[in-house]
Design an enzyme around this catalytic site. Structure first.
Site, mmCIF file in Angstrom:
data_model
loop_
_atom_site.group_PDB
_atom_site.id
_atom_site.type_symbol
_atom_site.label_atom_id
_atom_site.label_comp_id
_atom_site.label_asym_id
_atom_site.label_seq_id
_atom_site.Cartn_x
_atom_site.Cartn_y
_atom_site.Cartn_z
ATOM 1 N N ILE A 42 13.702 64.963 51.968
ATOM 2 C CA ILE A 42 12.501 65.535 51.011
ATOM 3 C C ILE A 42 13.189 67.061 51.565
ATOM 4 O O ILE A 42 12.929 67.173 53.136
ATOM 5 C CB ILE A 42 11.252 65.734 52.191
ATOM 6 N N CYS A 43 13.227 67.552 50.594
ATOM 7 C CA CYS A 43 13.686 69.310 51.082
ATOM 8 C C CYS A 43 12.500 69.891 50.750
ATOM 9 O O CYS A 43 11.929 69.802 49.773
ATOM 10 C CB CYS A 43 14.620 69.647 50.013
ATOM 11 N N LEU A 44 11.454 70.760 51.780
ATOM 12 C CA LEU A 44 10.487 71.179 51.882
ATOM 13 C C LEU A 44 10.647 72.313 52.068
ATOM 14 O O LEU A 44 10.585 71.414 53.565
ATOM 15 C CB LEU A 44 9.639 70.470 51.614
#
Lengths: 264, 151
Positions: free
Chosen positions: B87-89
């Protein structure tokens, strides 16, 4: 947050960067204690390989300061050096210790009022108070026992890092409280809010003047920083935070890193 | 052995049980408190509605000073989710704060499902469709919602 196409597939580059970063960190932590023993300032000379400017400046500093302590260069060095140095000073200043202890005690409610999540804040505050209580100058055993206790605590990663987390939160709280004033220190178009979340609260993020000013003002603690850099002229420039305050904490700054100093 | 990370994870678990946020759940695996399984229910009024998306969360002894690694196990078609479920967060990377707990992590991922950030894509097809062809984007998302029932 980077990704590259590889054989038509998106590769999670974050993971690769993270892995490499962890290896570098492991190398540093294997070779440097969180806080070292007291060392003579001349130990710095070797790092500059006989460079005339630095050698002269180190000599000047060595005439004013009898020892230094190195801190691990992990991005937390300012906070670790500050906390160690200030608590060490408090060990021999009972009245100031009592005052600080009550500021620390009430700081939690203040941060909760500012909007920090109480559930996690309590955890850090609890450890922070435990550390402060363990070096209480009213404890039996005297100054030396407390100094040894302080050194042990600060070289235990769990305790040492939780103290830093809490100081980072206090710094962040101060920036929020006086946002209008601190906004002037921020370059580019980042808001105070963004700056706090990106440069102050995360661990391992390096500190700048703004961090030092906010923390020293929040706690009412004078900090003197001696700058050892390549600038010409044999003198070492010193800066006091907040301006005009009587320093209790003495640090040496070399580009990217803070260590602790002991004045004569 | 009790370490700061394990102690804190026990606290996180207790809080998640006592005060569970809407639409997320999580618990440590049977024999290892450092590895958790979690579920996020697709938020209402989004194409993810009705989906049940499984995740794993892996912590290190440096938690909460460093963020855990969070990954979708279920297939998720989303601009900020990699093909491997990563996840790119920002709060799981450079904006991580030790004040976040498991509950905060899961609710942040839940909001990411509602509000993708197509400018920082982990899945360029999803990002492009999200920006240029919302109907097709929603169709692909609904397909993974249905897939999530079977997984």
């Amino acid at each position: 947050m980077e990704s590259v196409e590889q054989d038509g597939e998106q590769v999670n580059r974050d993971d690769l960067i993270l892995q490499q970063q962890r290896e570098i960190e492991r190398e540093i932590s294997d070779s440097t204690p969180l806080v070292s023993d007291q060392l003579p300032l001349t130990c710095l000379t070797a790092e500059y390989d006989g460079d005339a400017v630095f050698t002269a400046k180190i000599q000047t500093l060595a005439s004013k300061y009898k020892y230094m302590r190195r801190t691990r260069p992990d991005g937390n060095c300012f906070f670790r050096a500050f906390a160690y140095s200030y608590l060490e000073w408090l060990i021999s200043n009972k009245a100031a210790y009592d005052k600080f202890r009550s500021i620390a005690e009430t700081s939690k409610d203040k941060l909760i009022q500012l909007g920090f999540p109480s559930f996690t804040l309590e955890d850090f505050h609890g450890t922070f108070m435990e550390v402060i209580n363990r070096v209480n100058p009213h404890n039996p055993g005297g100054v030396e026992k407390n100094q040894n206790e302080l050194h042990t605590i600060f070289n235990e990663q769990g305790y040492s890092d939780y103290v830093i987390v809490y100081l980072r939160l206090m710094t962040s709280g101060k920036l929020q409280e006086d946002a209008e004033f601190y906004q002037h220190f921020i370059e580019g178009d980042m808001t105070i809010e963004e700056f706090r979340h990106q440069e102050v609260e995360p661990m391992f993020k390096e500190s700048d003047h703004i961090h030092i000013i906010a923390l020293s003002s929040a706690l009412g603690v004078g900090v003197r920083v001696e700058y050892l850099d390549r600038a010409e002229g044999g003198t070492v420039k010193a800066h006091d935070f907040p301006e005009g305050a009587q320093p209790m904490v003495f640090l040496i700054y070399r580009p990217g890193h803070y260590d602790i100093l002991y004045p004569n | 052995m009790s370490t700061p990370a394990r102690r804190r994870l026990m606290r996180d678990f207790k809080r998640l049980q006592e005060d569970p946020p809407t639409g997320v759940s999580g618990a440590p695996t049977d024999n290892n408190i450092m590895i958790w399984n979690a579920v996020i229910f697709g938020p209402h009024d989004t194409p993810f509605e009705d989906g049940t998306f499984k995740l794993t969360i892996e912590f290190t002894e440096e938690y909460p000073n460093k963020p855990p690694t969070v990954r979708f196990v279920s297939k998720v078609f989303h601009p900020n989710v990699y093909a491997d479920g990563g996840i790119c967060l920002d709060i799981l990377q450079n904006r991580w704060s030790p004040t976040y707990d498991v509950s905060a992590i899961l609710t942040s991922i839940q909001s990411l499902l509602s509000d993708p950030n197509p400018n920082s894509p982990a899945n360029s097809t999803a990002a492009q469709l999200y920006k240029e062809n919302r109907r097709e984007y929603e169709k692909r998302v609904k397909a993974c919602v249905e897939q999530s029932f079977i997984d």
